[in-house]
Design a protein around this motif. Structure first.
Motif, PDB file in Angstrom:
ATOM      1  N   ALA A  83       0.828  -1.212   0.000  1.00 30.85           N
ATOM      2  CA  ALA A  83       0.000   0.000   0.000  1.00 30.85           C
ATOM      3  C   ALA A  83       0.861   1.261   0.000  1.00 30.85           C
ATOM      4  N   ALA A  84       2.086   1.144   0.560  1.00 28.89           N
ATOM      5  CA  ALA A  84       3.003   2.290   0.580  1.00 28.89           C
ATOM      6  C   ALA A  84       3.702   2.497  -0.756  1.00 28.89           C
ATOM      7  N   GLY A  85       3.658   1.460  -1.623  1.00 31.78           N
ATOM      8  CA  GLY A  85       4.252   1.616  -2.946  1.00 31.78           C
ATOM      9  C   GLY A  85       5.407   0.693  -3.250  1.00 31.78           C
ATOM     10  N   HIS A  86       5.678  -0.276  -2.377  1.00 27.94           N
ATOM     11  CA  HIS A  86       6.749  -1.239  -2.640  1.00 27.94           C
ATOM     12  C   HIS A  86       6.244  -2.350  -3.564  1.00 27.94           C
ATOM     13  N   GLY A  87       7.117  -2.817  -4.446  1.00 34.70           N
ATOM     14  CA  GLY A  87       6.742  -3.853  -5.414  1.00 34.70           C
ATOM     15  C   GLY A  87       6.843  -5.245  -4.817  1.00 34.70           C
ATOM     16  N   ILE A  88       5.891  -5.588  -3.982  1.00 34.15           N
ATOM     17  CA  ILE A  88       5.929  -6.873  -3.274  1.00 34.15           C
ATOM     18  C   ILE A  88       5.819  -8.049  -4.229  1.00 34.15           C
ATOM     19  N   GLU A  89       5.101  -7.892  -5.316  1.00 36.78           N
ATOM     20  CA  GLU A  89       4.959  -8.985  -6.296  1.00 36.78           C
ATOM     21  C   GLU A  89       6.315  -9.488  -6.762  1.00 36.78           C
ATOM     22  N   GLN A  90       7.252  -8.586  -6.977  1.00 37.04           N
ATOM     23  CA  GLN A  90       8.587  -8.957  -7.433  1.00 37.04           C
ATOM     24  C   GLN A  90       9.524  -9.240  -6.257  1.00 37.04           C
ATOM     25  N   LEU A  91       9.333  -8.503  -5.166  1.00 32.95           N
ATOM     26  CA  LEU A  91      10.274  -8.558  -4.048  1.00 32.95           C
ATOM     27  C   LEU A  91      10.160  -9.845  -3.245  1.00 32.95           C
ATOM     28  N   LEU A  92       8.945 -10.288  -2.947  1.00 37.27           N
ATOM     29  CA  LEU A  92       8.769 -11.454  -2.076  1.00 37.27           C
ATOM     30  C   LEU A  92       9.417 -12.710  -2.652  1.00 37.27           C
ATOM     31  N   PRO A  93       9.206 -13.068  -3.924  1.00 37.55           N
ATOM     32  CA  PRO A  93       9.878 -14.264  -4.455  1.00 37.55           C
ATOM     33  C   PRO A  93      11.401 -14.165  -4.403  1.00 37.55           C
ATOM     34  N   ARG A  94      11.928 -12.947  -4.632  1.00 40.40           N
ATOM     35  CA  ARG A  94      13.383 -12.769  -4.598  1.00 40.40           C
ATOM     36  C   ARG A  94      13.931 -12.979  -3.188  1.00 40.40           C
ATOM     37  N   VAL A  95      13.211 -12.470  -2.191  1.00 38.15           N
ATOM     38  CA  VAL A  95      13.642 -12.645  -0.799  1.00 38.15           C
ATOM     39  C   VAL A  95      13.662 -14.128  -0.436  1.00 38.15           C
ATOM     40  N   VAL A  96      12.646 -14.859  -0.869  1.00 40.10           N
ATOM     41  CA  VAL A  96      12.575 -16.288  -0.581  1.00 40.10           C
ATOM     42  C   VAL A  96      13.729 -17.025  -1.258  1.00 40.10           C
ATOM     43  N   GLN A  97      14.004 -16.674  -2.500  1.00 39.54           N
ATOM     44  CA  GLN A  97      15.072 -17.344  -3.246  1.00 39.54           C
ATOM     45  C   GLN A  97      16.449 -17.064  -2.652  1.00 39.54           C
ATOM     46  N   ALA A  98      16.616 -15.856  -2.099  1.00 36.23           N
ATOM     47  CA  ALA A  98      17.939 -15.455  -1.599  1.00 36.23           C
ATOM     48  C   ALA A  98      18.224 -15.979  -0.200  1.00 36.23           C
ATOM     49  N   GLY A  99      17.191 -16.315   0.553  1.00 39.46           N
ATOM     50  CA  GLY A  99      17.401 -16.681   1.948  1.00 39.46           C
ATOM     51  C   GLY A  99      17.685 -18.151   2.151  1.00 39.46           C
ATOM     52  N   ASN A 100      18.392 -18.439   3.259  1.00 34.68           N
ATOM     53  CA  ASN A 100      18.608 -19.829   3.668  1.00 34.68           C
ATOM     54  C   ASN A 100      17.489 -20.169   4.649  1.00 34.68           C
ATOM     55  N   LEU A 101      16.385 -20.692   4.129  1.00 33.51           N
ATOM     56  CA  LEU A 101      15.166 -20.827   4.918  1.00 33.51           C
ATOM     57  C   LEU A 101      14.875 -22.260   5.354  1.00 33.51           C
ATOM     58  N   GLU A 102      15.786 -23.189   5.072  1.00 33.30           N
ATOM     59  CA  GLU A 102      15.536 -24.579   5.438  1.00 33.30           C
ATOM     60  C   GLU A 102      15.625 -24.749   6.955  1.00 33.30           C
ATOM     61  N   GLY A 103      14.649 -25.444   7.518  1.00 32.15           N
ATOM     62  CA  GLY A 103      14.685 -25.776   8.945  1.00 32.15           C
ATOM     63  C   GLY A 103      14.447 -24.616   9.879  1.00 32.15           C
ATOM     64  N   VAL A 104      13.922 -23.496   9.379  1.00 30.17           N
ATOM     65  CA  VAL A 104      13.655 -22.336  10.234  1.00 30.17           C
ATOM     66  C   VAL A 104      12.420 -22.606  11.080  1.00 30.17           C
ATOM     67  N   ASP A 105      12.511 -22.311  12.383  1.00 34.69           N
ATOM     68  CA  ASP A 105      11.397 -22.583  13.289  1.00 34.69           C
ATOM     69  C   ASP A 105      10.207 -21.673  13.027  1.00 34.69           C
ATOM     70  N   ASP A 106      10.477 -20.381  12.834  1.00 35.61           N
ATOM     71  CA  ASP A 106       9.388 -19.413  12.618  1.00 35.61           C
ATOM     72  C   ASP A 106       9.626 -18.719  11.281  1.00 35.61           C
ATOM     73  N   LEU A 107       9.217 -19.374  10.217  1.00 40.29           N
ATOM     74  CA  LEU A 107       9.476 -18.882   8.864  1.00 40.29           C
ATOM     75  C   LEU A 107       8.761 -17.557   8.601  1.00 40.29           C
ATOM     76  N   GLY A 108       7.544 -17.431   9.094  1.00 43.40           N
ATOM     77  CA  GLY A 108       6.789 -16.197   8.860  1.00 43.40           C
ATOM     78  C   GLY A 108       7.474 -14.979   9.444  1.00 43.40           C
ATOM     79  N   SER A 109       7.974 -15.105  10.679  1.00 44.85           N
ATOM     80  CA  SER A 109       8.647 -13.977  11.328  1.00 44.85           C
ATOM     81  C   SER A 109       9.957 -13.643  10.626  1.00 44.85           C
TER      82      SER A 109
END
Length: 309
Positions: free
Chosen positions: A138-164
């Motif tokens: 709503a503030a104007g950030h391109g979440i459609e493009q940003l969220l997949p990139r953040v997921v791809q860049a992170g080491n998210l395996e085995g994280v206890d609280d993935l949402g946070s």
């Protein structure tokens, strides 16, 4: 009596009785809250019942002892169901349902497995994450493009609280560059992020209806605060008419959304994360408006600019 001391031993105490107990002392009033289960019958005792000072006081404040007239009851019900708190909660519920598939698809596009996404959707942090995504969008950030990139860049395996963790990563990245005003959907009543990407006609219509009701509610609150001066109105300072009206509108929206009843404009700094975001946003709005030039200053600046031209 200079100082009054009251022992509160049960959440069944009425709000009126508590008020009397806390207004007896001329200089100070102290309440001592018993958090045990002594007020319960023996068969009602439970090992898993966690009683806190906050839960007892909350129960007391919700326990109204004085009976309302039929007219007062109807008025109170209308006030509750028409408040920004209620309408905002309804918006949140509709949006969570309407956008769940969209957020899940974006997460899978970032190469999270369907199983992992399914588990994430069932967690409490998923709702908090998607609320933040909607606020940033709503503030104007391109979440459609940003969220997949953040997921791809992170080491998210085995994280206890993935949402946070995803929420933290998104906030960290978006804080490094300004949003695009061209993409901004804006806030309803200055507080509730306007949802984008809702394609279901019925849900879109429901959101539009509540947005209209919130606007009408805020118009009425703003007018009432000005015509029957609210106690917090003098705290806003002496500003030109338009800036003052915008400040009143911002304060009225925050107070109605979060049930603020104190005589100070915004009340105490909240501990709740969601409320603190709105608190800080409203506080920043008041600061910006208080520093804006008044009509005379704007007129002088405009004349100076015209001479330069």
């Amino acid at each position: 009596m200079t100082t009054a001391h009251a022992i509160v031993s049960s959440p069944e105490m009425t709000r009126e009785s508590f008020y009397v107990a806390m207004t007896r002392g001329r200089e100070s009033n102290c309440a001592y809250i018993a958090t045990g289960q002594h007020h319960l019958e023996g068969h009602q005792h439970r090992d898993d019942l966690h009683i806190t000072v906050q839960s007892i006081l909350y129960g007391i404040l919700q326990h109204v002892g004085a009976e309302l007239s039929a007219h007062d009851t109807i008025t109170a019900e209308q006030e509750t169901w028409g408040s920004l708190a209620q309408l905002a909660a309804e918006c949140e519920t509709i949006v969570q349902e309407a956008q769940q598939h969209r957020w899940a698809s974006l997460l899978e596009h970032g190469e999270l497995t369907t199983e992992v996404v399914g588990e994430l959707v069932e967690t409490e942090s998923f709702g908090i994450l998607t609320t933040e995504l909607r606020r940033l969008e709503a503030a104007g950030h391109g979440i459609e493009q940003l969220l997949p990139r953040v997921v791809q860049a992170g080491n998210l395996e085995g994280v206890d609280d993935l949402g946070s963790l995803l929420r933290y990563l998104i906030q960290k990245i978006t804080s490094t560059y300004p949003p695009s005003p061209r993409r901004a959907a804006g806030l309803i009543a200055g507080l509730v992020p306007r949802a984008t990407g809702v394609t279901d006609p019925a849900m879109r219509a429901a959101l539009n209806e509540r947005e209209q009701l919130m606007g009408e509610r805020l118009d009425a609150l703003t007018q009432a605060a000005i015509e029957q001066p609210a106690p917090w109105l003098p705290m806003l300072g002496n500003l030109d008419h338009e800036s003052r009206k915008q400040m009143v509108r911002a304060v009225a929206a925050y107070r109605d959304r979060w049930g603020i009843t104190s005589t100070s404009a915004l009340g105490a700094v909240p501990a709740d994360d969601a409320q603190r975001i709105d608190y800080e946003h409203t506080r920043d709005t008041l600061t910006r408006l208080s520093q804006a030039p008044d009509d005379h200053t704007r007129e002088v600046a405009q004349r100076r600019d015209e001479r330069r031209l």
